[in-house]
Design a protein around this motif. Structure first.
Motif, mmCIF file in Angstrom:
data_model
loop_
_atom_site.group_PDB
_atom_site.id
_atom_site.type_symbol
_atom_site.label_atom_id
_atom_site.label_comp_id
_atom_site.label_asym_id
_atom_site.label_seq_id
_atom_site.Cartn_x
_atom_site.Cartn_y
_atom_site.Cartn_z
ATOM 1 N N HIS A 42 0.783 -1.236 0.000
ATOM 2 C CA HIS A 42 0.000 0.000 0.000
ATOM 3 C C HIS A 42 0.824 1.300 0.000
ATOM 4 O O HIS A 42 0.791 2.062 0.965
ATOM 5 N N SER A 44 0.263 4.074 -1.288
ATOM 6 C CA SER A 44 -0.540 5.283 -1.089
ATOM 7 C C SER A 44 -0.741 5.602 0.386
ATOM 8 O O SER A 44 -1.007 6.747 0.739
ATOM 9 N N TYR A 45 -0.608 4.614 1.241
ATOM 10 C CA TYR A 45 -0.753 4.863 2.677
ATOM 11 C C TYR A 45 0.302 5.856 3.161
ATOM 12 O O TYR A 45 0.034 6.707 4.009
ATOM 13 N N TYR A 46 1.497 5.758 2.626
ATOM 14 C CA TYR A 46 2.612 6.583 3.075
ATOM 15 C C TYR A 46 2.541 7.993 2.509
ATOM 16 O O TYR A 46 3.254 8.878 2.973
ATOM 17 N N SER A 47 1.724 8.212 1.508
ATOM 18 C CA SER A 47 1.535 9.529 0.893
ATOM 19 C C SER A 47 0.044 9.770 0.758
ATOM 20 O O SER A 47 -0.484 9.898 -0.349
ATOM 21 N N GLN A 48 -0.637 9.823 1.880
ATOM 22 C CA GLN A 48 -2.097 9.877 1.861
ATOM 23 C C GLN A 48 -2.602 11.061 1.049
ATOM 24 O O GLN A 48 -2.047 12.146 1.084
ATOM 25 N N THR A 72 -5.438 -0.942 -3.379
ATOM 26 C CA THR A 72 -5.433 -0.908 -1.929
ATOM 27 C C THR A 72 -6.500 0.072 -1.454
ATOM 28 O O THR A 72 -6.849 1.002 -2.207
ATOM 29 N N TYR A 74 -6.131 2.460 0.317
ATOM 30 C CA TYR A 74 -5.508 3.779 0.437
ATOM 31 C C TYR A 74 -5.372 4.481 -0.907
ATOM 32 O O TYR A 74 -5.136 5.689 -0.939
ATOM 33 N N ASP A 100 -5.672 -5.022 2.989
ATOM 34 C CA ASP A 100 -4.973 -4.628 4.213
ATOM 35 C C ASP A 100 -5.795 -5.003 5.449
ATOM 36 O O ASP A 100 -5.687 -4.386 6.494
ATOM 37 N N ARG A 108 -10.633 -2.622 8.656
ATOM 38 C CA ARG A 108 -10.522 -2.722 7.202
ATOM 39 C C ARG A 108 -11.106 -4.060 6.772
ATOM 40 O O ARG A 108 -10.579 -5.114 7.124
#
Length: 138
Positions: A42, A44-48, A72, A74, A100, A108
């Motif tokens: 995921h 995209s989770y780290y760069s929401q 994902t 996110y 996730d 989730r």
């Protein structure tokens, strides 16, 4: 023995012990030496509400990831999914997806987002799994 992850972290906080993790490069190297395929979960989770930069993704590729989890919860916008898929397609990486879902302690749900085999590019993984020579680790 702890009943939940939270019990473990609560107990750890009451000690002088420090939780440390190996560097990503070291973990990826260990996994690759064991025959695993490695996916960045995921991103995209780290760069929401955005995406990881091309530079960051190239760093993960250089460290040895074999693919990205493009589908994902996110990556809520189609352009985010397209961005990661495009990066994978142009850099020879596999495309995976997942919910996730980690069980009861997180909200989730399993099965979201809807992902179809046609959305993915995991042929090398599937071919190897048929041969039974590699492990799947996310």
């Amino acid at each position: 023995i702890y009943n939940t992850m939270y019990d473990y972290f609560d107990a750890l906080a009451k000690t002088n012990l420090q939780l440390t993790f190996k560097a990503p490069e070291e973990v990826i190297d260990i996994l690759k030496k064991s025959g695993a395929y490695v996916f960045l979960a995921h991103p995209s989770y780290y760069s929401q509400n955005s995406v990881m930069t091309d530079f960051e993704l190239k760093q993960w590729q250089y460290m040895g990831v074999d693919g990205l989890e493009c589908y994902t919860p996110y990556a809520v916008k189609d352009d985010q999914i397209a961005y990661y898929k495009n990066f994978c397609n142009h850099n020879g990486l596999m495309i995976s997806g997942g919910s996730d879902c980690h069980g009861d302690f997180l909200s989730r749900p399993l099965g979201y987002p809807e992902i179809y085999i046609a959305d993915l590019h995991i042929d090398p993984l599937l071919n190897t799994c048929v041969e039974g020579t590699k492990k799947i680790l996310y």
